[in-house]
Design a protein around this motif. Structure first.
Motif, PDB file in Angstrom:
ATOM      1  N   ILE A   1      47.748  57.537  17.532  1.00  0.00           N
ATOM      2  CA  ILE A   1      47.378  57.151  18.889  1.00  0.00           C
ATOM      3  C   ILE A   1      46.458  58.226  19.443  1.00  0.00           C
ATOM      4  O   ILE A   1      46.653  59.420  19.170  1.00  0.00           O
ATOM      5  CB  ILE A   1      48.615  56.954  19.790  1.00  0.00           C
ATOM      6  N   ASN A   2      45.438  57.820  20.179  1.00  0.00           N
ATOM      7  CA  ASN A   2      44.561  58.804  20.801  1.00  0.00           C
ATOM      8  C   ASN A   2      44.002  58.246  22.100  1.00  0.00           C
ATOM      9  O   ASN A   2      43.994  57.027  22.331  1.00  0.00           O
ATOM     10  CB  ASN A   2      43.432  59.235  19.849  1.00  0.00           C
ATOM     11  N   VAL A   3      43.532  59.136  22.944  1.00  0.00           N
ATOM     12  CA  VAL A   3      42.918  58.737  24.206  1.00  0.00           C
ATOM     13  C   VAL A   3      41.738  59.657  24.488  1.00  0.00           C
ATOM     14  O   VAL A   3      41.811  60.873  24.258  1.00  0.00           O
ATOM     15  CB  VAL A   3      43.932  58.764  25.370  1.00  0.00           C
ATOM     16  N   LEU A   4      40.645  59.073  24.942  1.00  0.00           N
ATOM     17  CA  LEU A   4      39.416  59.813  25.210  1.00  0.00           C
ATOM     18  C   LEU A   4      38.996  59.596  26.660  1.00  0.00           C
ATOM     19  O   LEU A   4      38.969  58.457  27.143  1.00  0.00           O
ATOM     20  CB  LEU A   4      38.296  59.342  24.283  1.00  0.00           C
TER      21      LEU A   4
ATOM     22  N   ASN B   1      43.181  49.498   6.949  1.00  0.00           N
ATOM     23  CA  ASN B   1      43.342  50.123   8.256  1.00  0.00           C
ATOM     24  C   ASN B   1      43.207  49.056   9.338  1.00  0.00           C
ATOM     25  O   ASN B   1      42.309  48.210   9.283  1.00  0.00           O
ATOM     26  CB  ASN B   1      42.271  51.206   8.459  1.00  0.00           C
ATOM     27  N   TYR B   2      44.097  49.106  10.323  1.00  0.00           N
ATOM     28  CA  TYR B   2      44.005  48.205  11.471  1.00  0.00           C
ATOM     29  C   TYR B   2      43.937  49.040  12.737  1.00  0.00           C
ATOM     30  O   TYR B   2      44.752  49.936  12.948  1.00  0.00           O
ATOM     31  CB  TYR B   2      45.204  47.267  11.540  1.00  0.00           C
ATOM     32  N   GLN B   3      42.963  48.726  13.579  1.00  0.00           N
ATOM     33  CA  GLN B   3      42.715  49.533  14.776  1.00  0.00           C
ATOM     34  C   GLN B   3      42.526  48.635  15.994  1.00  0.00           C
ATOM     35  O   GLN B   3      41.872  47.594  15.914  1.00  0.00           O
ATOM     36  CB  GLN B   3      41.454  50.379  14.579  1.00  0.00           C
ATOM     37  N   ILE B   4      43.127  49.038  17.110  1.00  0.00           N
ATOM     38  CA  ILE B   4      42.899  48.386  18.400  1.00  0.00           C
ATOM     39  C   ILE B   4      42.403  49.434  19.380  1.00  0.00           C
ATOM     40  O   ILE B   4      43.029  50.489  19.544  1.00  0.00           O
ATOM     41  CB  ILE B   4      44.184  47.734  18.952  1.00  0.00           C
ATOM     42  N   GLN B   5      41.277  49.129  20.023  1.00  0.00           N
ATOM     43  CA  GLN B   5      40.713  50.039  21.034  1.00  0.00           C
ATOM     44  C   GLN B   5      40.718  49.355  22.386  1.00  0.00           C
ATOM     45  O   GLN B   5      40.431  48.161  22.497  1.00  0.00           O
ATOM     46  CB  GLN B   5      39.288  50.428  20.667  1.00  0.00           C
ATOM     47  N   SER B   6      41.006  50.092  23.420  1.00  0.00           N
ATOM     48  CA  SER B   6      41.033  49.531  24.763  1.00  0.00           C
ATOM     49  C   SER B   6      39.636  49.101  25.202  1.00  0.00           C
ATOM     50  O   SER B   6      38.619  49.499  24.630  1.00  0.00           O
ATOM     51  CB  SER B   6      41.615  50.543  25.754  1.00  0.00           C
ATOM     52  N   ARG B   7      39.587  48.297  26.244  1.00  0.00           N
ATOM     53  CA  ARG B   7      38.353  47.682  26.732  1.00  0.00           C
ATOM     54  C   ARG B   7      37.407  48.709  27.366  1.00  0.00           C
ATOM     55  O   ARG B   7      37.833  49.758  27.852  1.00  0.00           O
ATOM     56  CB  ARG B   7      38.699  46.593  27.748  1.00  0.00           C
TER      57      ARG B   7
ATOM     58  N   LEU C   1      42.473  63.614  23.228  1.00  0.00           N
ATOM     59  CA  LEU C   1      43.638  64.129  22.508  1.00  0.00           C
ATOM     60  C   LEU C   1      44.124  63.077  21.535  1.00  0.00           C
ATOM     61  O   LEU C   1      43.994  61.867  21.787  1.00  0.00           O
ATOM     62  CB  LEU C   1      44.763  64.492  23.494  1.00  0.00           C
ATOM     63  N   SER C   2      44.702  63.532  20.422  1.00  0.00           N
ATOM     64  CA  SER C   2      45.203  62.589  19.420  1.00  0.00           C
ATOM     65  C   SER C   2      46.502  63.096  18.810  1.00  0.00           C
ATOM     66  O   SER C   2      46.759  64.306  18.767  1.00  0.00           O
ATOM     67  CB  SER C   2      44.164  62.362  18.314  1.00  0.00           C
ATOM     68  N   ALA C   3      47.324  62.155  18.345  1.00  0.00           N
ATOM     69  CA  ALA C   3      48.557  62.463  17.611  1.00  0.00           C
ATOM     70  C   ALA C   3      48.631  61.523  16.420  1.00  0.00           C
ATOM     71  O   ALA C   3      48.426  60.304  16.553  1.00  0.00           O
ATOM     72  CB  ALA C   3      49.779  62.292  18.511  1.00  0.00           C
TER      73      ALA C   3
ATOM     74  N   THR D   1      43.204  54.306  21.732  1.00  0.00           N
ATOM     75  CA  THR D   1      43.221  53.637  20.434  1.00  0.00           C
ATOM     76  C   THR D   1      44.584  53.816  19.781  1.00  0.00           C
ATOM     77  O   THR D   1      45.167  54.904  19.826  1.00  0.00           O
ATOM     78  CB  THR D   1      42.142  54.221  19.499  1.00  0.00           C
ATOM     79  N   ILE D   2      45.084  52.735  19.192  1.00  0.00           N
ATOM     80  CA  ILE D   2      46.243  52.819  18.306  1.00  0.00           C
ATOM     81  C   ILE D   2      45.811  52.308  16.935  1.00  0.00           C
ATOM     82  O   ILE D   2      44.958  51.422  16.837  1.00  0.00           O
ATOM     83  CB  ILE D   2      47.454  52.025  18.841  1.00  0.00           C
ATOM     84  N   GLU D   3      46.398  52.890  15.895  1.00  0.00           N
ATOM     85  CA  GLU D   3      45.891  52.637  14.552  1.00  0.00           C
ATOM     86  C   GLU D   3      47.012  52.753  13.533  1.00  0.00           C
ATOM     87  O   GLU D   3      47.917  53.585  13.669  1.00  0.00           O
ATOM     88  CB  GLU D   3      44.795  53.664  14.252  1.00  0.00           C
ATOM     89  N   SER D   4      46.953  51.913  12.507  1.00  0.00           N
ATOM     90  CA  SER D   4      47.881  52.027  11.376  1.00  0.00           C
ATOM     91  C   SER D   4      47.079  51.975  10.076  1.00  0.00           C
ATOM     92  O   SER D   4      45.999  51.370  10.025  1.00  0.00           O
ATOM     93  CB  SER D   4      48.920  50.901  11.403  1.00  0.00           C
TER      94      SER D   4
END
Length: 401
Positions: free
Chosen positions: A271-274, A317-323, A249-251, A295-298
């Motif tokens: 923000i999204n989660v898979l 674009n800056y992105q952080i993804q969980s481990r 899901l994503s928003a 993931t969170i992204e701007s």
């Protein structure tokens, strides 16, 4: 903070409201997902920063090239809680856990070596269902290569090591020269004893992604040029190493500011989660024991419209993804590699699986009513080396009205 300051600066420059260029739909962002050596086998969510459903059905073709490099490293994960507690008191490179056999020193074992330029090819079709709903279907595939010229000009080993030697990083900081340039060495053994191995020129269809987006209308927000969309994502992974189904899901939110002299500024946050491997269709490789990727992204974009109603846009674009792996294991794992032979980074093949991954992406887009072309390069400043450096191109054309 950067996003707030930039929005404030642009607000000062806002002119009287002008008519929007109808074919530019929010932030035209290509697929910029990394060629991560685990990520290429699973679905991941590419953020959607459009403000409304497309007017026309469009086809998109995109290609990426990323240089991935991790020297051979072994990992032992003791199973005994007391041994874990003892090892957790030591910094990771001083841990002395010694595996003898499963009866006296039970432990999980893994090893990995990654050295390749990974080519990604995506073919997608975006189908508007109505003004507020659309469906996107994407086919993704990958090619494993040595990265020789001229097919990998920017992402080749030679160019990256020239940059390290002459600009930043130092001489052979990760051991590429030590192990040899323009090599393919792609092998991973998971904790269950399963092995994933790819060779030069191996090509495989990785999966099919179905993305549904809903664009609600909030009168107050839209009057302030703030737009929101929500997505649901279904991924069918088709490679022999990970035949499975993912769901996410994503928003996403976009702020649009129209400026003087035919400029437009857009800012997006997402923000999204898979949920990886929601269903496994057969035995699969363990591509990380963290079942969720969040993931969170701007994203910031400045666009300039021409007299011909085309536009040029620059964005970051800056992105952080969980481990990929559960963080707690990093408290007691034992990593073994050739730390004396190379300058550093030998541990990254596993250590980066236990940390969040972050990327900066810089994008240029040229748009007109019948074509949108995007070019980008992606850099990993935290030295994940997955990919170390990546470039991409995307072409989108409308096919049906």
């Amino acid at each position: 903070m950067i996003l707030i300051l930039t929005c404030g600066f642009c607000s000062i420059l806002v002119a009287q409201k002008q008519d929007s260029i109808s074919f530019k739909n929010g932030i035209e962002k290509p697929n910029i997902l990394s060629t991560h050596h685990f990520g290429i086998f699973s679905s991941r969510i590419n953020t959607n920063f459009k403000i409304a459903s497309q007017k026309n059905t469009t086809i998109t073709f995109s290609s990426a090239s990323g240089n991935n490099f991790h020297p051979f490293v072994e990992t032992y994960l003791p199973k005994d809680p007391e041994v874990r507690k003892e090892q957790s008191k030591l910094i990771w490179y001083h841990r002395n856990f010694y595996f003898k056999d499963q009866e006296t020193t039970p432990a999980d074992y893994m090893n990995i070596v990654i050295d390749a330029v990974i080519k990604e090819f995506r073919l997608g079709i975006n189908i508007p269902l109505n003004k507020k709903n659309e469906l996107d279907v994407t086919l993704r595939s990958y090619l494993i290569t040595k990265g020789t010229h001229p097919f990998s000009f920017f992402t080749s080993d030679e160019n990256l090591e020239w940059f390290h030697s002459n600009v930043a990083g130092g001489e052979d900081p990760f051991g590429r020269r030590y192990y040899g340039l323009n090599q393919v060495n792609f092998k991973y053994t998971d904790r269950n004893g399963n092995t994933l191995e790819l060779n030069n020129n191996d090509f495989f269809l990785s999966g099919i992604e179905l993305n549904y987006f809903y664009y609600p209308t909030f009168t107050k927000s839209n009057s302030k040029n703030i737009y929101i969309n929500f997505g649901s994502h279904l991924g069918i992974n088709t490679s022999k190493y990970n035949h499975s189904l993912d769901f996410g899901l994503s928003a996403n939110a976009i702020k649009k500011i129209e400026l003087k002299n035919n400029y437009e500024f857009n800012a997006g946050v997402a923000i999204n989660v898979l949920r990886k491997n929601l269903i496994n269709f057969k035995d699969v490789i363990d591509l990380g024991n963290n079942p969720y990727l969040a993931t969170i992204e701007s994203h910031l974009e400045i666009a300039k419209f021409t007299k011909q109603k085309n536009y040029n846009a620059l964005s970051v674009n800056y992105q952080i993804q969980s481990r990929y792996n559960q963080r707690k294991e990093a408290d007691y794992y034992r990593l073994i590699g050739k730390w004396q032979e190379i300058n550093g980074g030998w541990q990254h093949g596993f250590s980066t699986l236990y940390t969040a991954l972050s990327y900066w992406t810089f994008i240029y887009t040229y748009g007109r009513p019948n074509l949108t072309l995007s070019l980008y390069f992606k850099e990993d400043f935290r030295v994940n080396n997955a990919a170390d450096f990546q470039t991409g191109i995307s072409l989108k054309v409308p096919v049906f009205k």
